[in-house]
Design an enzyme around this catalytic site. Structure first.
Site, short mmCIF file in Angstrom:
data_model
loop_
_atom_site.label_atom_id
_atom_site.label_comp_id
_atom_site.label_asym_id
_atom_site.label_seq_id
_atom_site.Cartn_x
_atom_site.Cartn_y
_atom_site.Cartn_z
CG ASP A 103 -2.03 1.04 1.08
OD1 ASP A 103 -3.01 0.78 0.38
OD2 ASP A 103 -1.89 2.13 1.67
CD GLU A 105 0.11 6.24 2.47
OE1 GLU A 105 -0.39 7.34 2.18
OE2 GLU A 105 -0.56 5.21 2.68
CG ASP A 203 -1.74 0.84 -3.79
OD1 ASP A 203 -0.99 1.52 -3.09
OD2 ASP A 203 -2.92 0.60 -3.50
CG HIS A 262 -4.21 8.13 5.15
ND1 HIS A 262 -4.69 7.63 3.96
CD2 HIS A 262 -5.27 8.69 5.79
CE1 HIS A 262 -5.99 7.89 3.88
NE2 HIS A 262 -6.37 8.51 4.98
CG ASP A 267 -3.15 2.54 5.25
OD1 ASP A 267 -3.70 2.66 6.37
OD2 ASP A 267 -3.14 3.46 4.40
#
Length: 318
Positions: A103, A105, A203, A262, A267
């Site tokens: 995941d 960022e 993603d 986040h 996550d």
């Protein structure tokens, strides 16, 4: 956690309701009395109250948290698995050994202006062992952005990633090389089969795709196919797409978010918790999306089950 054998068995059951097309046996066997027994049992379960469902699940030492529909699905799959195990041995080669939950960022601005170019600033991986149903290892590195090296206040507040962190980080090609080395050390794609898993399509189809273009490298082959857990969850528990957000999936399964929302690593850990519960409930998590010629494509559930290839560093673009 469960034993190796039970972990294998949990992984085998299809993410479809019992019917002729998707059961473990061949289509010629549907006249077998076992399928009538399963159908009768499913009807009985459908009439149970939530407390009756929880009581029966507790009797079998199964998880009792979750909304009523989830509890029904869990109990149905338990009975289905027991009946089919009595009828015949379950195929032992129909599941990945590991799932790599990712995941990312990325850089962002408030309001997400359409012209803004998102760059990956955190690359986490959570390694889920599908046999033991445990998180076996984690990887996390931050990434220095090139196009927008200064993070917005909105991005810092949202992700918890500070300017100092990304200033000290490696650029994406070096972080990707570190990821690949980490995966190689764990013998993924060589000794062990594995698949990537994400919470949605973005993603891989957006963030990684864009980042590879920014970094002038080709898209890595190991990330060209993945499990979109939102699709798997929606199909398995028969819920609409608007009920497949991370916090809603956790809530419906009777779990709370653990960690900082986040944070890419947190996550990923929470997504892995959902994957574990789905495997426990009898879902077969398998690749359902892929990248082809730079475009997002759906992978049919009828497609052959293939693990991701051994990770290799992609070539630089001309």
């Amino acid at each position: 956690m469960t034993s190796d054998t039970r972990g294998r068995q949990r992984c085998r059951i299809s993410d479809q309701e019992t019917n002729g097309k998707n059961s473990t046996a061949s289509s010629n066997d549907f006249s077998d009395p076992v399928y009538k027994e399963i159908a009768i049992t499913n009807g009985y379960i459908n009439r149970m109250t939530r407390e009756e469902l929880r009581s029966k699940l507790a009797e079998f030492k199964l998880e009792t948290r979750g909304v009523k529909d989830v509890l029904k699905k869990r109990l149905k799959n338990y009975y289905k698995k027991q009946k089919l195990m009595q009828k015949e041995a379950i195929n032992g080669d129909s599941c990945y050994d590991y799932i790599c939950v990712v995941d990312f960022e990325a850089t962002c601005e408030e309001g997400n202006p359409p012209e803004f170019v998102h760059e990956i600033i955190e690359f986490p991986i959570v390694l889920l062992n599908t046999r033991t149903l445990e998180i076996e290892d984690t990887f996390q590195q931050y990434v220095k952005p090139e196009i927008n090296p200064k993070l917005s206040n909105f991005c810092i507040s949202l992700t918890g990633i500070t300017q100092d962190i990304v200033d000290k980080a490696d650029t994406f090609p070096q972080v990707l090389q570190n990821v690949i080395e980490w995966m190689r050390q764990r013998e993924l794609g060589t000794k062990y089969s594995y698949s990537m898993l994400t919470d949605g399509s973005w993603d891989m189809s957006k963030f990684l795709n864009i980042q590879c273009r920014i970094s002038r490298i080709k898209y890595p082959s190991f990330a060209k196919k993945w499990i979109n857990i939102r699709k798997s969850y929606g199909n398995f528990y028969k819920v609409p797409r608007n009920q497949t957000k991370l916090t809603i999936m956790l809530e419906k399964l009777g779990m709370n978010y653990d960690g900082r929302p986040h944070s890419g690593l947190d996550d990923s850990k929470n997504i892995a918790r959902i994957a574990i519960r789905m495997l426990q409930d009898g879902c077969e998590l398998r690749v359902n999306e892929r990248m082809h010629a730079g475009q997002l494509m759906t992978v049919s559930s009828a497609a052959p089950l293939e693990g991701a290839p051994a990770p290799q560093m992609p070539r630089y673009r001309n």
